[in-house]
Write a protein that holds these residues in place. Structure first.
Motif, PDB file in Angstrom:
ATOM      1  N   LEU A  44      22.965  18.670   9.027  1.00 31.02           N
ATOM      2  CA  LEU A  44      23.416  17.789   7.950  1.00 31.02           C
ATOM      3  C   LEU A  44      22.273  16.964   7.353  1.00 31.02           C
ATOM      4  N   ARG A  45      21.164  16.849   8.079  1.00 31.67           N
ATOM      5  CA  ARG A  45      19.987  16.093   7.643  1.00 31.67           C
ATOM      6  C   ARG A  45      20.362  14.669   7.220  1.00 31.67           C
ATOM      7  N   LEU A  46      20.948  13.937   8.149  1.00 29.06           N
ATOM      8  CA  LEU A  46      21.369  12.561   7.896  1.00 29.06           C
ATOM      9  C   LEU A  46      20.205  11.600   8.126  1.00 29.06           C
ATOM     10  N   PRO A  47      20.203  10.458   7.454  1.00 30.88           N
ATOM     11  CA  PRO A  47      19.192   9.435   7.735  1.00 30.88           C
ATOM     12  C   PRO A  47      19.327   8.953   9.189  1.00 30.88           C
ATOM     13  N   PRO A  48      18.224   8.555   9.829  1.00 31.11           N
ATOM     14  CA  PRO A  48      18.276   8.185  11.250  1.00 31.11           C
ATOM     15  C   PRO A  48      19.343   7.157  11.644  1.00 31.11           C
ATOM     16  N   PRO A  49      19.544   6.048  10.895  1.00 25.76           N
ATOM     17  CA  PRO A  49      20.584   5.110  11.336  1.00 25.76           C
ATOM     18  C   PRO A  49      21.993   5.710  11.266  1.00 25.76           C
ATOM     19  N   VAL A  50      22.245   6.511  10.227  1.00 26.89           N
ATOM     20  CA  VAL A  50      23.556   7.156  10.075  1.00 26.89           C
ATOM     21  C   VAL A  50      23.742   8.181  11.195  1.00 26.89           C
ATOM     22  N   PHE A  51      22.689   8.921  11.492  1.00 27.78           N
ATOM     23  CA  PHE A  51      22.724   9.927  12.555  1.00 27.78           C
ATOM     24  C   PHE A  51      23.045   9.266  13.899  1.00 27.78           C
ATOM     25  N   ALA A  52      22.410   8.140  14.171  1.00 23.26           N
ATOM     26  CA  ALA A  52      22.651   7.427  15.434  1.00 23.26           C
ATOM     27  C   ALA A  52      24.092   6.935  15.521  1.00 23.26           C
ATOM     28  N   LEU A  54      26.673   8.245  13.979  1.00 23.44           N
ATOM     29  CA  LEU A  54      27.536   9.414  14.118  1.00 23.44           C
ATOM     30  C   LEU A  54      27.555   9.894  15.563  1.00 23.44           C
ATOM     31  N   ARG A  55      26.401   9.858  16.221  1.00 25.17           N
ATOM     32  CA  ARG A  55      26.344  10.282  17.628  1.00 25.17           C
ATOM     33  C   ARG A  55      27.209   9.387  18.512  1.00 25.17           C
ATOM     34  N   THR A  56      27.176   8.078  18.265  1.00 23.19           N
ATOM     35  CA  THR A  56      28.000   7.179  19.077  1.00 23.19           C
ATOM     36  C   THR A  56      29.477   7.328  18.744  1.00 23.19           C
ATOM     37  N   LEU A  57      29.789   7.548  17.466  1.00 23.54           N
ATOM     38  CA  LEU A  57      31.191   7.744  17.077  1.00 23.54           C
ATOM     39  C   LEU A  57      31.764   9.034  17.658  1.00 23.54           C
ATOM     40  N   ALA A  58      30.949  10.087  17.687  1.00 25.11           N
ATOM     41  CA  ALA A  58      31.426  11.394  18.149  1.00 25.11           C
ATOM     42  C   ALA A  58      31.737  11.365  19.640  1.00 25.11           C
TER      43      ALA A  58
END
Length: 138
Positions: A44-52, A54-58
């Motif tokens: 998805l090539r998300l920006p680092p803060p969004v990626f982080a 998303l990882r915690t939400l998942a």
């Protein structure tokens, strides 16, 4: 969150249909209505803060290889479950894009500060009187 990201996520998503439990009786046993949506979050090539975020939400929905697994088996039809799974994916991406609000520091006035320090001193005195009793204390 922009629609381009959502479209890219839907394009990268792999759907598989399973014979799941849930409503439907014999229909559930015969027809594969459960939808499992698999999206690689690295693609998805998300920006680092969004990626982080998303990882915690998942949480446990995220595999070690970076695949996000979303299952939907609430409805009796494949199409309804597919729509539900895609909506859950969109909701999760939307939540990951929302930055948490900054916490405003609370300020204590002079009176509140002195009251807090006085209470700490009282508590300290109570605790200091605990312990073994010496003969000289009698």
């Amino acid at each position: 969150m922009d629609k381009a990201l959502l479209n890219r996520a839907h394009a990268l998503a792999e759907e598989s249909f399973l014979a799941g439990s849930g409503p439907g009786g014999q229909n559930a046993n015969k027809v594969a209505t459960e939808v499992q949506l698999r999206v690689n979050i690295y693609a998805l090539r998300l920006p680092p803060p969004v990626f982080a975020r998303l990882r915690t939400l998942a949480g446990s929905k995220l595999t070690t290889s970076g695949d996000l697994l979303i299952t939907a088996r609430q409805h009796r039809t494949q199409e309804a479950n597919r729509t539900l799974a895609r909506a859950r994916l969109a909701e999760m991406l939307e939540a990951a894009h929302r930055a948490p609000k900054k916490r405003a520091k609370s300020r204590v006035n002079r009176v509140g500060k002195t009251q807090r320090l006085k209470a700490k001193k009282v508590r300290s005195d109570v605790k200091s009187r605990r312990g073994k009793v010496n003969g000289s204390d009698w």
